[in-house]
Design an enzyme around this catalytic site. Sequence first.
Site, mmCIF file in Angstrom:
data_model
loop_
_atom_site.group_PDB
_atom_site.id
_atom_site.type_symbol
_atom_site.label_atom_id
_atom_site.label_comp_id
_atom_site.label_asym_id
_atom_site.label_seq_id
_atom_site.Cartn_x
_atom_site.Cartn_y
_atom_site.Cartn_z
ATOM 1 N N ASN A 18 -10.844 -2.009 -5.566
ATOM 2 C CA ASN A 18 -10.015 -1.148 -6.413
ATOM 3 C C ASN A 18 -10.627 -0.927 -7.801
ATOM 4 O OD1 ASN A 18 -6.887 -2.469 -5.043
ATOM 5 N ND2 ASN A 18 -8.012 -0.654 -4.429
ATOM 6 N N ASP A 64 0.822 -1.212 0.000
ATOM 7 C CA ASP A 64 0.000 0.000 0.000
ATOM 8 C C ASP A 64 0.856 1.262 0.000
ATOM 9 O OD1 ASP A 64 -2.399 1.394 0.016
ATOM 10 O OD2 ASP A 64 -2.517 1.434 2.207
HETATM 11 C C1 IPE Z 1 -5.498 -2.519 -0.263
HETATM 12 O O1 IPE Z 1 -5.109 -1.201 -0.449
HETATM 13 C C2 IPE Z 1 -5.488 -3.252 -1.570
HETATM 14 C C3 IPE Z 1 -4.176 -3.517 -2.139
HETATM 15 C C4 IPE Z 1 -3.018 -3.237 -1.602
HETATM 16 C C5 IPE Z 1 -4.190 -4.175 -3.408
HETATM 17 P P1 IPE Z 1 -6.188 -0.027 -0.627
HETATM 18 O O2 IPE Z 1 -5.394 1.214 -0.854
HETATM 19 O O3 IPE Z 1 -7.161 -0.392 -1.667
HETATM 20 O O4 IPE Z 1 -6.906 -0.015 0.788
HETATM 21 P P2 IPE Z 1 -7.724 1.128 1.518
HETATM 22 O O5 IPE Z 1 -8.712 1.680 0.551
HETATM 23 O O6 IPE Z 1 -6.753 2.183 1.962
HETATM 24 O O7 IPE Z 1 -8.340 0.449 2.700
HETATM 25 C C1 IPE Z 2 -1.271 0.257 -3.506
HETATM 26 O O1 IPE Z 2 -1.089 1.632 -3.490
HETATM 27 C C2 IPE Z 2 -1.575 -0.313 -4.879
HETATM 28 C C3 IPE Z 2 -2.992 -0.675 -5.093
HETATM 29 C C4 IPE Z 2 -3.932 -0.678 -4.196
HETATM 30 C C5 IPE Z 2 -3.370 -1.072 -6.432
HETATM 31 P P1 IPE Z 2 -2.329 2.632 -3.571
HETATM 32 O O2 IPE Z 2 -2.669 2.822 -5.008
HETATM 33 O O3 IPE Z 2 -3.426 2.190 -2.698
HETATM 34 O O4 IPE Z 2 -1.701 3.983 -3.017
HETATM 35 P P2 IPE Z 2 -2.316 4.917 -1.887
HETATM 36 O O5 IPE Z 2 -2.592 4.032 -0.713
HETATM 37 O O6 IPE Z 2 -3.541 5.527 -2.454
HETATM 38 O O7 IPE Z 2 -1.236 5.899 -1.599
HETATM 39 MG MG MG Z 3 -3.921 2.467 -0.764
#
Ligand code: IPE
Ligand code: IPE
Ligand code: MG
Length: 249
Positions: free
Chosen positions: A65, A17
């Site tokens: 996502n 994340d």
């Molecule tokens: C969790 O991260 C999903 C992945 C790392 C693929 P998110 O960025 O989607 O989670 P939330 O929305 O902060 O809970």
């Molecule tokens: C993790 O990073 C990757 C996916 C969830 C696909 P994020 O895209 O969630 O990045 P933040 O958490 O918004 O910074």
């Molecule tokens: Mg994230």
Amino acid sequence: MDDIFLELPRHLAIIMDGNGRWAKSRGRNRLYGHIRGAQVAKQTIENCARLGIKNLTLFAFSTENWFRPSEEVSFLMGLMARKLKIEAPSLIKNNIRFHCIGNLRNLPSAVREKALETIKLTAHCTGMNLTCALSYGGRQEITAAARLIAEEVAKGSLKPENIDEALFAGALDSSFMPDPDLIIRTSGEHRLSNFFLWQAAYSEIHIVDKSWPEFSKVELYQALETFSKRERRFGKTSEQIKNSTLRSP
Ligand code: IPE
Ligand code: IPE
Ligand code: MG
């Protein structure tokens, strides 16, 4: 640092994340963070294989996502298809067997085909099992398992009284792997975000404040070192655990 001896988790799972926020904080757009995130995923896979971890699961894309802006979703899908294509030879070279969990039917055909091809190409590999959780959600996985079991009961091939934890676990996408011993989440967030809801019952959870693009061998080793010092009690008392360790051969 390469020489440290640790009691390794049999299964390490990582919630990668913080890509978007990492890029934004550097004046770049979120997509740049995903490119860097993919490079870090490759390094981490190779570091885990070198350390001798048997099962590594990377949470790459959740069912939720899909609701991100369509430009970001298409970019992530394109990146995934490209990486799967480019990285298959190095997975084979490193004896890594590739698996996927999640709803693959929702993926664009290019990603689904590359994923299925990589699964086939690495099916003979006997080193680390690398599982990519792609279009994956724990609630959806549990619901699908419940549906499968209900169908068996409706057909008369299964009695409700024969449904136990082992049977339920066997109906999940993750049935081929042990439960994760350690779950690492980067970017300082203290939540599972629909990841491994069934499987995480007794996982140790390690939160790393750095974003995924900043995750290196140092943070990986720190997480493994912390894990190796944890006392896992599984509901028992500390004394029971110590006595059983003393008695084990
Ligand atoms: C969790 O991260 C999903 C992945 C790392 C693929 P998110 O960025 O989607 O989670 P939330 O929305 O902060 O809970
Ligand atoms: C993790 O990073 C990757 C996916 C969830 C696909 P994020 O895209 O969630 O990045 P933040 O958490 O918004 O910074
Ligand atoms: Mg994230």
